[in-house]
Design a protein around this motif. Structure first.
Motif: not given
Length: 85
Positions: A48-57
């Motif tokens: 989830s943290q990495i998803r938010q950092e990358l701004r992707t799904s």
């Protein structure tokens, strides 16, 4: 179209992350670098943290993380990823 895709994969222009995700090399390299910077700065990170950092799904980030795990760039420990040695 399939032959063209295979050519792009062989030449390194695209990265075949999974059966559902193929990324341009430049975009993949940017995402990989962002993951490395984030984990280096913040320590072990959840999907989830990495998803938010990358701004992707999640549909995109999970295959990327699994690919990086297979390549030995990251390692999954429980629900978190660390940079591999």
């Amino acid at each position: 179209a399939q032959q063209a895709l295979q050519f792009l994969i062989r030449t390194g222009a695209v990265v075949d992350v999974s059966s559902d995700v193929v990324l341009q090399r430049h975009d993949f390299d940017l995402m990989k670098a962002a993951i490395s910077r984030f984990i280096s700065a913040h320590g072990p990170a959840t999907t989830s943290q990495i998803r938010q950092e990358l701004r992707t799904s999640r549909r995109i980030v999970i295959p990327i993380l699994e690919y990086l795990d297979r390549q030995g760039f990251t390692r999954r420990i429980g629900d978190q990823r660390i940079l591999a040695d």
